[in-house]
Design a protein around this motif. Structure first.
Motif, mmCIF file in Angstrom:
data_model
loop_
_atom_site.group_PDB
_atom_site.id
_atom_site.type_symbol
_atom_site.label_atom_id
_atom_site.label_comp_id
_atom_site.label_asym_id
_atom_site.label_seq_id
_atom_site.Cartn_x
_atom_site.Cartn_y
_atom_site.Cartn_z
ATOM 1 N N LEU A 96 13.123 17.018 -13.155
ATOM 2 C CA LEU A 96 14.458 17.621 -13.217
ATOM 3 C C LEU A 96 14.460 18.687 -14.299
ATOM 4 C CD1 LEU A 96 16.609 14.377 -12.972
ATOM 5 C CD2 LEU A 96 16.235 16.068 -11.185
ATOM 6 N N GLU A 97 14.774 19.921 -13.917
ATOM 7 C CA GLU A 97 14.819 21.019 -14.900
ATOM 8 C C GLU A 97 16.213 21.047 -15.513
ATOM 9 O OE1 GLU A 97 14.090 24.037 -12.145
ATOM 10 O OE2 GLU A 97 12.160 23.163 -11.581
ATOM 11 N N ALA A 143 0.832 -1.211 0.000
ATOM 12 C CA ALA A 143 0.000 0.000 0.000
ATOM 13 C C ALA A 143 0.864 1.257 0.000
ATOM 14 C CB ALA A 143 -0.930 -0.005 1.213
ATOM 15 N N LEU A 144 1.989 1.203 0.723
ATOM 16 C CA LEU A 144 2.891 2.357 0.750
ATOM 17 C C LEU A 144 3.487 2.612 -0.629
ATOM 18 C CD1 LEU A 144 5.190 2.393 3.900
ATOM 19 C CD2 LEU A 144 3.401 3.995 3.262
ATOM 20 N N LYS A 145 3.882 1.523 -1.286
ATOM 21 C CA LYS A 145 4.461 1.686 -2.632
ATOM 22 C C LYS A 145 3.444 2.321 -3.564
ATOM 23 C CE LYS A 145 7.621 -2.149 -2.210
ATOM 24 N NZ LYS A 145 7.736 -3.586 -2.467
ATOM 25 N N ALA A 179 0.954 4.215 -2.643
ATOM 26 C CA ALA A 179 0.766 5.611 -2.218
ATOM 27 C C ALA A 179 1.846 6.480 -2.844
ATOM 28 C CB ALA A 179 0.811 5.708 -0.696
ATOM 29 N N LEU A 180 3.086 5.982 -2.847
ATOM 30 C CA LEU A 180 4.187 6.739 -3.432
ATOM 31 C C LEU A 180 3.988 6.894 -4.938
ATOM 32 C CD1 LEU A 180 6.855 7.988 -2.338
ATOM 33 C CD2 LEU A 180 8.006 5.984 -3.257
ATOM 34 N N ASP A 181 3.530 5.811 -5.578
ATOM 35 C CA ASP A 181 3.298 5.881 -7.025
ATOM 36 C C ASP A 181 2.203 6.883 -7.373
ATOM 37 O OD1 ASP A 181 5.247 4.116 -7.743
ATOM 38 O OD2 ASP A 181 3.943 2.355 -7.734
ATOM 39 N N SER A 182 1.264 7.084 -6.440
ATOM 40 C CA SER A 182 0.134 7.967 -6.737
ATOM 41 C C SER A 182 0.559 9.437 -6.765
ATOM 42 C CB SER A 182 -0.979 7.768 -5.705
ATOM 43 O OG SER A 182 -0.631 8.401 -4.477
ATOM 44 N N LEU A 183 1.744 9.742 -6.244
ATOM 45 C CA LEU A 183 2.231 11.128 -6.277
ATOM 46 C C LEU A 183 3.103 11.339 -7.513
ATOM 47 C CD1 LEU A 183 3.275 11.583 -2.536
ATOM 48 C CD2 LEU A 183 1.163 12.317 -3.625
ATOM 49 N N PRO A 184 3.121 12.558 -8.038
ATOM 50 C CA PRO A 184 3.926 12.812 -9.243
ATOM 51 C C PRO A 184 5.422 12.760 -8.933
ATOM 52 C CG PRO A 184 3.027 14.869 -8.393
ATOM 53 C CD PRO A 184 2.413 13.776 -7.574
ATOM 54 N N ASP A 185 6.203 12.214 -9.869
ATOM 55 C CA ASP A 185 7.661 12.188 -9.699
ATOM 56 C C ASP A 185 8.224 13.609 -9.757
ATOM 57 O OD1 ASP A 185 7.668 9.498 -9.486
ATOM 58 O OD2 ASP A 185 8.512 9.094 -11.474
ATOM 59 N N PHE A 186 9.396 13.770 -9.186
ATOM 60 C CA PHE A 186 10.143 15.025 -9.284
ATOM 61 C C PHE A 186 10.451 15.296 -10.766
ATOM 62 C CE2 PHE A 186 13.707 17.901 -8.898
ATOM 63 C CZ PHE A 186 13.432 18.616 -7.745
#
Lengths: 245, 245
Positions: free
Chosen positions: B243-244, B230-232, B234-241
């Motif tokens: 890099l500019e 579930a934690l994994k 949850a992390l996947d549900s957020l947008p990745d950083f």
């Protein structure tokens, strides 16, 4: 306190540090805890520090000076032939700086102590990641232990343990680190924004992308508030306890 | 070390404790750290302890003896007129037990110290939750601080901070606690299964459901492995950083 994490991924290294130093809760300041050295095509070194600020700044200054003035007994970290030798030089410098204060009594080691994370690559060897202790010895990251934390490590550890994957992209690793840093931030006043990070791509032999995440960064805000929501949903996704009445 | 959490919900109290005691990593044992007293219709008391086992067992034995032999100077916790007075009696007992060892020198307080969580209700007042310090003073939970942790509190804190909701059911609160305990278990050898828990329903004036969660409990296994997944997610549900570059 402090919070720094160094991660060894298949594609390279990701290092992140907070910037808060404090001598009591009424005496806080922002200091850079991440230092880098680079000789393009030959080596890239990233050093992060937790502990006494005077000690760590002194270590960095001594390492810097030696890269400019040649010294047979203490060669420069830009000349050491391998990452292991770089780690050994830094560890000796750290131990020497701490020992200067030994006259202050038996508690000196604890008071003036510091712990370092060193990541990087020297041409001819693979990227390596070390944790260097105030006693001047050090350990290396491996497949079993692919990341190191120093400082206030406990709050941010569970998510790293659960979600770390060596095949992650840099972008996902930075997200994971920000979640871990945010959890620490929420619980401990001695860890503070902004956060510095530095990437190193395997075999590039030059420093990669470096930036600073500010508290008002829209992305960090999104991660910080989104993570609370995502955690609640993760908890909801598991079945409730059944009371056998 | 130890891990205990007491939670104040709208519908009552939930208390959970681990059962590991250790004197070095090669000397571990299972001990109950949760003690209860009850006078149906008048009061229900739940006490959990972290710290020196000799101290906490001594405190509990003294409290127990006083419930049987009447003593004017130190009335029984079954007779004290309010939860505040119960907390005061227990705090004094704790301080007295620790002070017996004061001859051992200035470090005695740290060596023989213990911290207690007291939850319960006495007829005529609301349910209350206290954290009692080895110095003999104590603080009370409130709407701003609706739960207390003692022992190894850091690993399991972020999920409690994020997901606690006073309107939770007992079933969901137990799930949340098991996630928090599991995170601690995964990081610290000095916290161990099984876990004891005790429920108390507001205004029932008798102890509620009590049980012990074993490591081989299918539900605990499901929570422990399911939470990683579930934690994994949850992390996947957020947008990745991003890099500019």
């Amino acid at each position: 306190m402090t919070y720094c994490v160094g991660m060894m991924l298949d594609r390279g290294l990701v290092m992140m540090s907070d910037t808060r130093t404090n001598a009591g809760v009424d005496n806080i300041a922002t200091f850079n805890k991440m230092h880098t050295w680079e000789v393009e095509g030959d080596r890239a070194l990233i050093l992060m520090s937790a502990g006494n600020l005077a000690t760590t700044q002194s270590v960095v200054s001594m390492l810097d000076e030696r890269t400019k003035a040649h010294d047979q007994r203490n060669p420069s970290i830009l000349e050491a032939p391998s990452m292991f030798q770089v780690a050994r030089l830094i560890a000796e410098t750290l131990r020497d700086v701490i020992s200067i204060h030994e006259d202050a009594g038996p508690r000196a080691a604890a008071q003036f102590g510091a712990t370092l994370l060193l990541g990087g690559q020297v041409a001819g060897g693979p990227p390596r990641l070390f944790m260097i202790y105030p006693e001047g010895n050090f350990i290396e990251a491996s497949a079993d232990n692919p990341f190191f934390q120093i400082g206030e490590t406990k709050y941010g550890r569970p998510i790293l343990v659960r979600a770390f994957d060596p095949q992650m992209s840099f972008e996902k690793a930075l997200k994971l680190l920000l979640v871990s840093f945010d959890s620490t931030l929420k619980a401990n006043l001695s860890v503070g924004l902004p956060f510095d990070f530095q990437l190193y791509e395997t075999d590039s032999l030059r420093l990669g992308y470096r930036s600073r995440v500010q508290g008002d960064s829209p992305y960090f805000q999104q991660i910080s508030s989104g993570w609370g929501e995502a955690l609640k949903q993760a908890l909801d996704s598991l079945p409730d306890f059944v009371l056998e009445k």
